[in-house]
Write a protein that holds these residues in place. Sequence first.
Motif, short mmCIF file in Angstrom:
data_model
loop_
_atom_site.label_atom_id
_atom_site.label_comp_id
_atom_site.label_asym_id
_atom_site.label_seq_id
_atom_site.Cartn_x
_atom_site.Cartn_y
_atom_site.Cartn_z
N UNK A 48 10.04 53.48 16.86
CA UNK A 48 9.61 52.09 16.66
C UNK A 48 10.67 51.29 15.91
N UNK A 49 11.32 51.93 14.94
CA UNK A 49 12.40 51.26 14.20
C UNK A 49 13.56 50.96 15.16
N UNK A 50 13.89 51.94 16.01
CA UNK A 50 14.95 51.76 17.00
C UNK A 50 14.59 50.63 17.97
N UNK A 51 13.31 50.58 18.36
CA UNK A 51 12.86 49.54 19.29
C UNK A 51 13.01 48.15 18.69
N UNK A 52 12.79 48.04 17.38
CA UNK A 52 12.92 46.74 16.71
C UNK A 52 14.36 46.22 16.86
N UNK A 53 15.33 47.10 16.61
CA UNK A 53 16.73 46.68 16.73
C UNK A 53 17.11 46.45 18.19
N UNK A 54 16.50 47.22 19.12
CA UNK A 54 16.78 47.02 20.55
C UNK A 54 16.30 45.66 21.00
N UNK A 55 15.09 45.29 20.58
CA UNK A 55 14.54 43.99 20.96
C UNK A 55 15.34 42.86 20.32
N UNK A 56 15.71 43.03 19.06
CA UNK A 56 16.51 42.02 18.36
C UNK A 56 17.79 41.73 19.12
N UNK A 57 18.46 42.78 19.58
CA UNK A 57 19.72 42.60 20.31
C UNK A 57 19.51 42.08 21.72
N UNK A 58 18.43 42.53 22.37
CA UNK A 58 18.19 42.09 23.75
C UNK A 58 17.86 40.61 23.83
N UNK A 59 17.34 40.04 22.71
CA UNK A 59 16.97 38.63 22.70
C UNK A 59 18.15 37.70 22.41
N UNK A 60 19.30 38.28 22.08
CA UNK A 60 20.47 37.45 21.81
C UNK A 60 20.93 36.77 23.10
N UNK A 61 21.36 35.53 23.02
CA UNK A 61 21.78 34.81 24.23
C UNK A 61 23.08 35.37 24.80
N UNK A 62 23.32 35.05 26.07
CA UNK A 62 24.56 35.48 26.72
C UNK A 62 25.76 34.85 26.01
N UNK A 63 26.88 35.56 26.01
CA UNK A 63 28.09 35.05 25.38
C UNK A 63 29.30 35.45 26.21
N UNK A 64 30.49 35.27 25.67
CA UNK A 64 31.71 35.56 26.42
C UNK A 64 31.88 37.06 26.70
N UNK A 65 31.33 37.87 25.82
CA UNK A 65 31.44 39.32 26.00
C UNK A 65 30.36 39.85 26.94
N UNK A 66 29.11 39.38 26.73
CA UNK A 66 27.99 39.78 27.56
C UNK A 66 27.49 38.56 28.33
N UNK A 67 28.10 38.32 29.48
CA UNK A 67 27.82 37.12 30.26
C UNK A 67 26.37 37.05 30.76
N UNK A 68 25.75 38.19 30.96
CA UNK A 68 24.37 38.23 31.45
C UNK A 68 23.37 38.59 30.35
#
Length: 293
Positions: A48-68
Amino acid sequence: MTLQKKATVVSTSVAALLTLMKLVIGIASGSVAVLASAIDSILDMFVSIFNYFAITNSEKPADKTFNYGRGKIEALASVIEGTIITMSGLFLLYHAIKKAMDGTVSQYLDISLIVMILSLFITVFLVMYLNKIAKKTGSMVIKADALHYKTDVYTNAAVLVSLVLVNVTGFEIIDVIVGSAISLFIIYSAYELIHDGILVLLDRAVDDKIVIDIEKIINSNDSVNAYHLLKTREAGHQTFVEVHLVFDCIITLMDAHRASDDIERKIQELDEQRDWVINIHMDPYDDFMIDHK
């Protein structure tokens, strides 16, 4: 804080509470079934702790490094969670076999029964809550968490039955059998998480029904002569759609763009809970047919 993050905080807190309750009683009583449930709760907490950080990162907007964007982190988390669940199942099976060989006798059965009853009720309410959030958000991580705790409901019920039978009959082999059954069930339940997560990482298309609905929307537009290279995939909360639309060569760019916007709007209306990312390429003739002759 988003609903997904709140859900992971709640599940982490509940897992921590259940871990403390079961671990103390499991070690004190020597019951392999209770200890198995305790170890599973420890893993629940870390997942569950790992999932919290996974969701936090997955919600970040696209940028120059991760275009999608970083939506596939959720699928990766699902695969990791399934792997951890499988490992815990194997570990519990080892303890069940070890108890059978050593002939250890369970103690403090009355307290163990009370703890498992409380754990069962708490876990049932948690599963109901997580399922509600999963339906609202469509989050693969929350869905995985809900499925994980759903298996805990069954394991808690099985442990409870085991403790009652051991208390009534005095046959310790029941504890060993139930502990072994729980471990095998845990391993089996992990397969779906790993399977679904891998398919998302491999860019599996969305459900056939949605694809058919998209095709109907495209075909219903009178300005579109044909279409090709329709592709779909999912990543976290986002659904990607790509398609080439073939228009009459004499149509104005404005009219073609207007038709494309209409198709895009109707696709988004198929499921307004999804975050649609639609990319439409406009062709003046069917170059796909020419290229593949």
